[in-house]
Enzyme design. Structure first.
Site, PDB file in Angstrom:
ATOM      1  N   ASP A  57      13.004  32.329  -0.716  1.00  0.00           N
ATOM      2  CA  ASP A  57      12.903  32.742   0.687  1.00  0.00           C
ATOM      3  C   ASP A  57      12.732  34.254   0.780  1.00  0.00           C
ATOM      4  O   ASP A  57      13.494  34.944   1.453  1.00  0.00           O
ATOM      5  CB  ASP A  57      14.147  32.297   1.462  1.00  0.00           C
ATOM      6  N   LEU A 115      26.524  39.764  12.586  1.00  0.00           N
ATOM      7  CA  LEU A 115      25.457  40.650  12.128  1.00  0.00           C
ATOM      8  C   LEU A 115      24.089  39.994  12.224  1.00  0.00           C
ATOM      9  O   LEU A 115      23.070  40.678  12.354  1.00  0.00           O
ATOM     10  CB  LEU A 115      25.713  41.088  10.681  1.00  0.00           C
ATOM     11  N   GLY A 116      24.057  38.692  12.104  1.00  0.00           N
ATOM     12  CA  GLY A 116      22.783  37.978  12.158  1.00  0.00           C
ATOM     13  C   GLY A 116      22.994  36.531  11.810  1.00  0.00           C
ATOM     14  O   GLY A 116      24.063  36.112  11.383  1.00  0.00           O
ATOM     15  N   ARG A 117      21.932  35.755  11.993  1.00  0.00           N
ATOM     16  CA  ARG A 117      22.013  34.343  11.659  1.00  0.00           C
ATOM     17  C   ARG A 117      20.651  33.853  11.200  1.00  0.00           C
ATOM     18  O   ARG A 117      19.613  34.408  11.549  1.00  0.00           O
ATOM     19  CB  ARG A 117      22.528  33.508  12.820  1.00  0.00           C
ATOM     20  N   GLY A 169      23.023  29.940   7.672  1.00  0.00           N
ATOM     21  CA  GLY A 169      24.329  30.215   8.231  1.00  0.00           C
ATOM     22  C   GLY A 169      24.361  31.502   9.031  1.00  0.00           C
ATOM     23  O   GLY A 169      23.327  32.141   9.262  1.00  0.00           O
TER      24      GLY A 169
END
Length: 808
Positions: free
Chosen positions: A634, A519-521, A525
């Protein structure tokens, strides 16, 4: 119908008339002169010049007992900060407070004329009593000198500028809704350290600072002859033993109080003027079950998931309405000298009362030590070679998922007890094992062997089978028949029935089809899509380098697992197995905010404002309402996910810093965040607080306003090159100063083609600019941001402001 209308109007005007009559008969005084008095029936009060505080007779709702007290005038519940007669209330008729003409003593008398309380002045030159703007009730002479003050005799609250000295203490109330003194105290101990202590007639136990560490490890010093503590007007609490703590909304202009509550915790409260409600902005103990004595002797504090008290198995409450009184055994203590058995409660311990401590000891040897007639049970910690603690008392136990051991309760073999339900099965806090019985005795859960007729057995099995079939039928009916139940309710049922848990690696590998669909990085991670065995679609984050041990990771993740808010991505569980560290989140349908902001498929104004408000609510929950303070560190569009209705859900807070509330300026050792959204504190190596999240939120808000990336960092290190964010902020301020009435329209994303609410846009711009101030003390708190946005949430009128008022 007409008669009903007339009746309603009559009652309405009668109520108004009575209210006005009551107000007309209530009288506020700035002074109570010598020889004068106030009666409990007179409805007269002494008020501070700025009307912040009121002093007079105060009654609990529905009570005929009265106290002479001082309270915050503008708080919704009229919060009391001082009482003269906290353990001796007076009658609702005939009671009186007066300044005696003979010796100037202020005296509180009951209906029969008996003296309930009086000042220790007895000075002939007392002229009047006055309530200062600080909330301090004083007796003055004609020259204005203070001869007596309530600040010298505090109860459970310290107000700003009120000094706590070595010969004073704050004492909690015994229970919520009571003024009667309890057992928890804030005071300077014999070691000169500001401390919290549980001090009952039977037991005394220090619990803050953490008694497991020496005072220097706790950041204190006993070289402290003055022994003074004070809360100042900015929300800074400091004492002469080097202790410092800040309210999360530090700054001037906010009404605050420091109170030791009935649960033994010390908290700073800030008053929200618009609602009259209080917000906790600091507290000494982050985990309520670490307060010694909160459940009394023989009680256990557990999280279910909120803190609650239960009695040790084999014990019952002394007073069903008061946990201060603890629990008593249901058996005769002399039976502990005969045949006994032991009930294991995993991840549970009791504070202190150690008869013996034996390191490198076996479980069997520890059990033998507890045969001593003074032993009530023993704790066995399972790290290393085992540690044995033999207990003479079971003073206030606690259950914690990060406690590496069990307590074994000593009980007479003849006593039949059942294990509390909190210790069975899985919960959001622990993984419990079944009870283990030692000393070779029959288990207390074993059924005695006896001869049974086969007919009874067949009947029992038949009944059991019928019940099982009934449950299967009901389950099928509820699961596969909608019955008009709203989807939100169904989601609620599913969330309750599928609690936070620990997964094994094989489960998640299968759920993600061997981590196939990415799905994403990001820096922490890679995220994969998965489907659990119960058909829940999830996002599984496979963490990179995580060096935490399994116990530490488990403890932190369990705390995060208790966090639940509509604007936070729900964490369903985690995996900590060997070198594998994975987090399991709910799957959010519409990807992240950046995909709907910086590309062709962009959000409309209404959706943008809803995202700004929802994100602020989520961050405010993390900063102010969690059991642990959580700093995200973040905040950026990529970490704000949008659900099927485009409501925002903040992601990645599971990797955030869990900050102790007793260390508000605790530093985060490893830089975490994304360049462009990181507050200047990171580069300046200043302590990291929740204000770093406020900064990131401000950048996100300004990007939503402008519709472009402002967080791009300048590649060249030249000093004369300005970042896009600073350039944008400077341009906005210049437009405001020019007084151009169209300045808002020139700033908002032109793709919206003017279809936005100008009042809301003005507010968001003001919030964004204030959030990205380099001086963190000038940034607002997320709670105040939420309040500001909610005030214009339903704004429909389009206004072009002449001037922009920046938030401070």
């Amino acid at each position: 119908m007409r008669n009903q209308t007339l009746k309603f109007l009559y009652l309405f005007f009668l109520a108004i008339t009575l209210s006005l009559f009551h107000s007309a008969n209530s009288k506020s005084l700035l002074h109570l002169k010598r020889g004068a008095s106030i009666s409990v029936e007179g409805n007269n009060f002494i008020t501070s010049p700025d009307d912040s505080f009121t002093c007079g007779f105060y009654a609990m709702p529905g009570s005929k007992a009265y106290w002479f007290a001082i309270w915050f005038t503008n708080s919704k519940d009229k919060t009391v900060v001082w009482t003269a007669n906290r353990d001796r209330p007076v009658n609702s008729q005939g009671s009186r407070i007066s300044i005696q003409g003979a010796d100037g003593t202020m005296v509180l008398t009951d209906v029969d004329g008996s003296i309930i309380w009086q000042t220790n002045t007895r000075k002939s030159d007392v002229s009047a009593a006055e309530l200062l703007n600080t909330g301090n009730l004083v007796l003055k002479n004609p020259r204005g000198d203070i001869l007596w003050q309530s600040f010298d005799v505090p109860t459970d609250t310290l107000l700003p500028s009120q000094i706590l000295t070595k010969d004073k203490r704050l004492t909690s109330s015994s229970r919520k809704g009571s003024f009667e003194p309890g057992y928890f105290n804030l005071y300077f101990g014999s070691d000169n350290v500001l401390s919290l202590i549980y001090d009952s007639p039977d037991t005394s136990s220090l619990y803050w600072p953490n008694p497991d560490f020496d005072i220097y490890t706790s950041g204190r010093t006993n070289y402290n002859g003055s022994r003074l503590a004070v809360l100042d007007d900015t929300g800074l609490l400091q004492s002469s033993d080097h202790f410092l703590a800040n309210a999360s909304d530090k700054g001037f202009g906010i009404k605050r109080r420091l109170t030791i509550d009935h649960d033994g915790n010390l908290r700073i409260y800030s008053l929200i003027n618009s609602t009259g409600l209080w917000m906790i902005t600091w507290q000494a103990i982050s985990q309520p079950c670490q307060v010694h004595g909160v459940c009394g002797t023989n009680g256990i504090c557990v999280y279910a998931p909120t803190p609650k008290c239960i009695c040790t198995p084999g014990y019952e409450m002394n007073d069903p309405s008061d946990w201060n009184e603890g629990c008593k055994p249901t058996f005769n203590n002399t039976l502990l000298n005969t045949q006994v058995k032991f009930l294991e409660l995993s991840q549970t311990d009791y504070f202190g009362s150690d008869l013996y401590y034996k390191p490198n000891f076996t479980l069997e040897a520890c059990r033998e030590l507890c045969r001593n007639s003074l032993c009530k049970g023993f704790t066995y910690r399972t790290w290393g070679n085992g540690h044995c603690y033999v207990k003479s008392d079971l003073f206030n136990g606690f259950m914690s998922p990060d406690f590496p051991g069990s307590v074994y309760i000593k009980l007479p073999r003849s006593v039949q007890v059942s294990k509390p339900s909190i210790f069975h099965g899985s919960s959001t806090m622990c993984e419990s094992r079944e009870a283990e019985i030692l000393v070779g005795s029959p288990s207390m859960y074993d059924i005695p062997r006896r001869t049974a007729r086969w007919g009874y057995i067949y009947s029992f099995c038949g009944a059991l089978g019928a019940i099982e079939l009934l449950f299967i039928a009901l389950g099928w009916w509820f699961l596969f028949t909608k019955h008009g139940v709203p989807a939100s309710v169904e989601d609620g049922y599913r969330m309750i029935s599928n609690q936070f848990r620990r997964f094994n690696y094989a489960e998640l590998k299968k759920a993600t089809n061997n981590f196939r669909e990415e799905l994403g990085r990001g820096g922490s991670g890679v995220v994969y899509k998965g489907v659990l065995a119960d058909d829940r679609v999830v996002a599984v984050k496979r963490l990179g380098d995580v060096f935490q041990g399994q116990d530490e990771f488990w403890a932190e993740m369990t705390t995060v697992g208790k966090i639940n808010h509509i604007n936070l991505v729900r964490m369903w569980g985690f995996c900590s197995e060997g070198r594998h560290r994975l987090l399991v989140y709910e799957y959010v349908d519409n990807m992240s905010l950046d995909k709907h902001l910086f590309y062709l498929n962009f959000l409309g104004w209404k959706q943008r404002f809803a995202v700004a408000l929802g994100t602020a609510k989520g961050l405010a929950y993390l900063h102010h309402e969690c059991l642990e303070w959580v700093i995200h560190c973040d905040v950026k569009p990529e970490n704000i996910l949008l659900d099927i209705e485009f409501q925002p859900k903040i992601a990645d807070f599971g990797l955030a810093k869990l900050s102790r509330r007793d260390s508000p300026d605790s530093e985060i050792s490893r830089i975490r965040g994304t360049k462009g959204y990181m507050a200047p504190e990171w580069a300046l190596n200043h302590p990291i607080t929740a204000k770093v999240d406020v900064y990131g939120y401000g950048v996100v808000v300004l990007e939503m306003i402008k519709g472009v990336k402002l967080a791009n960092w300048v590649v060249d290190d030249a000093e004369d090159q300005e970042s896009p964010l600073k350039n944008f902020c400077r341009q906005v301020k210049e437009k405001v100063q020019c007084g151009n009435s169209s300045w808002v329209g020139s700033i908002v994303d032109p793709r919206l083609e003017g279809k936005f609410n100008r009042k809301q846009a003005e507010t968001l711009i003001a919030i964004g600019l204030s959030c990205v101030e380099e001086d963190r003390s000038k940034r607002p708190t997320m709670a105040s941001v939420v309040q500001t946005l909610m005030e214009c949430e339903d704004e429909t009128e389009i206004q072009i402001p002449d001037k922009l008022e920046f938030l401070n």
